[in-house]
Design a protein around this motif. Sequence first.
Motif, mmCIF file in Angstrom:
data_model
loop_
_atom_site.group_PDB
_atom_site.id
_atom_site.type_symbol
_atom_site.label_atom_id
_atom_site.label_comp_id
_atom_site.label_asym_id
_atom_site.label_seq_id
_atom_site.Cartn_x
_atom_site.Cartn_y
_atom_site.Cartn_z
ATOM 1 N N UNK A 165 -13.236 -7.999 8.741
ATOM 2 C CA UNK A 165 -12.404 -8.498 7.649
ATOM 3 C C UNK A 165 -12.967 -8.014 6.310
ATOM 4 N N UNK A 166 -12.046 -7.836 5.370
ATOM 5 C CA UNK A 166 -12.414 -7.356 4.045
ATOM 6 C C UNK A 166 -12.637 -8.525 3.095
ATOM 7 N N UNK A 167 -13.553 -8.316 2.158
ATOM 8 C CA UNK A 167 -13.762 -9.233 1.044
ATOM 9 C C UNK A 167 -13.538 -8.436 -0.232
ATOM 10 N N UNK A 168 -12.656 -8.918 -1.083
ATOM 11 C CA UNK A 168 -12.328 -8.210 -2.319
ATOM 12 C C UNK A 168 -13.220 -8.706 -3.450
ATOM 13 N N UNK A 169 -13.849 -7.760 -4.123
ATOM 14 C CA UNK A 169 -14.567 -8.064 -5.348
ATOM 15 C C UNK A 169 -14.077 -7.113 -6.422
ATOM 16 N N UNK A 170 -14.529 -7.307 -7.627
ATOM 17 C CA UNK A 170 -14.053 -6.513 -8.747
ATOM 18 C C UNK A 170 -14.176 -5.016 -8.456
ATOM 19 N N UNK A 171 -13.035 -4.331 -8.417
ATOM 20 C CA UNK A 171 -12.950 -2.874 -8.325
ATOM 21 C C UNK A 171 -13.368 -2.298 -6.969
ATOM 22 N N UNK A 209 -4.081 -4.308 4.532
ATOM 23 C CA UNK A 209 -3.037 -3.594 3.791
ATOM 24 C C UNK A 209 -3.464 -3.346 2.351
ATOM 25 N N UNK A 210 -4.105 -4.336 1.741
ATOM 26 C CA UNK A 210 -4.565 -4.169 0.365
ATOM 27 C C UNK A 210 -5.635 -3.083 0.277
ATOM 28 N N UNK A 211 -6.523 -3.062 1.272
ATOM 29 C CA UNK A 211 -7.556 -2.022 1.280
ATOM 30 C C UNK A 211 -6.931 -0.648 1.448
ATOM 31 N N UNK A 212 -5.930 -0.509 2.316
ATOM 32 C CA UNK A 212 -5.269 0.783 2.536
ATOM 33 C C UNK A 212 -4.682 1.298 1.223
ATOM 34 N N UNK A 213 -3.981 0.445 0.481
ATOM 35 C CA UNK A 213 -3.383 0.873 -0.786
ATOM 36 C C UNK A 213 -4.455 1.268 -1.793
ATOM 37 N N UNK A 214 -5.535 0.516 -1.816
ATOM 38 C CA UNK A 214 -6.647 0.834 -2.719
ATOM 39 C C UNK A 214 -7.280 2.159 -2.336
ATOM 40 N N UNK A 215 -7.454 2.397 -1.045
ATOM 41 C CA UNK A 215 -8.070 3.635 -0.561
ATOM 42 C C UNK A 215 -7.160 4.832 -0.823
ATOM 43 N N UNK A 216 -5.843 4.667 -0.645
ATOM 44 C CA UNK A 216 -4.899 5.749 -0.934
ATOM 45 C C UNK A 216 -4.952 6.130 -2.408
ATOM 46 N N UNK A 217 -5.016 5.136 -3.275
ATOM 47 C CA UNK A 217 -5.105 5.410 -4.714
ATOM 48 C C UNK A 217 -6.407 6.138 -5.043
ATOM 49 N N UNK A 218 -7.481 5.761 -4.383
ATOM 50 C CA UNK A 218 -8.776 6.408 -4.609
ATOM 51 C C UNK A 218 -8.745 7.865 -4.160
ATOM 52 N N UNK A 219 -8.099 8.123 -3.033
ATOM 53 C CA UNK A 219 -7.973 9.494 -2.538
ATOM 54 C C UNK A 219 -7.154 10.332 -3.507
ATOM 55 N N UNK A 220 -6.068 9.782 -4.035
ATOM 56 C CA UNK A 220 -5.238 10.518 -4.992
ATOM 57 C C UNK A 220 -6.031 10.905 -6.237
ATOM 58 N N UNK A 221 -6.883 10.013 -6.700
ATOM 59 C CA UNK A 221 -7.724 10.310 -7.859
ATOM 60 C C UNK A 221 -8.677 11.465 -7.540
ATOM 61 N N UNK A 222 -9.253 11.440 -6.337
ATOM 62 C CA UNK A 222 -10.167 12.512 -5.942
ATOM 63 C C UNK A 222 -9.438 13.846 -5.812
#
Length: 256
Positions: A165-171, A209-222
């Motif tokens: 399971x994921x734990x969300x923290x700032x950024x 799902x939230x992690x997937x969207x965050x990871x996709x955005x991170x990949x796009x930036x890279x």
Amino acid sequence: MSWKLPQSSSNLSGPNHRKIYPGNYALPNRLLELLLGLPKSPRLLDIGADHGLLALSALRLGLTDNAWAIDRRKGPLDGAIARTLQSSDDRLSFVLSDGLAEVTTRSDDVVVVAGMSGENASTILENARLSQDSLPSIWAFQVNDGHEELRRTLASHGFVPLAEWFVAESKRFFLNQVWMQVGHSPRRLSDMELLMGPLSLSGRTPLLDEWVQWELARIDVQLEGIANSSDGSESGERVTCLLRRRALLTGASACH
């Protein structure tokens, strides 16, 4: 074995920290979440003890009868001793050891590995498997990166995931994992299972799902950064790797 994901640890934040932790130090919420996902054990082995608060907290929360804070460097171990001095407990031990090299483990130990790379965590497990007569069956992880390598290593030695399971923290997101060894037959995980976790398509990975969207955005930036640079063949390899990862994540998102 029945397994429950941890309840929210928000009731342990704020003023309640003072009831559990010494001085001005408090265990981060992401590590509290990991602790609350563990079964009660006779002994908890915290590898990479850092501040020593995880082992102490396990005792205070009644999750173990004895806790060992283990670190391979004397400096961090001395710091952990100093930080927990105000709440000394004769059930709390400090051990100078590279992984479990100086520890004789038991099958009913619970091992916690946090704050390091997945590759280093895999090495600790591999070394313990080769050197210990009785390998602990329950291992919990919160690694900074290298989740795929760690999952591959665990599956190759007969471990199965009990909870992820994921734990969300700032950024950023932190992934908590609890695995149990159920045999010695190796399992081969698919590319999707290595990336997302064997439990990902079961709906048992909160915040996935939230992690997937965050990871996709991170990949796009890279990818954008690479496009704006003038690197050569290394960029080509990196782009291929990122695009492959993006395709897997997009496919996984479509399945949810």
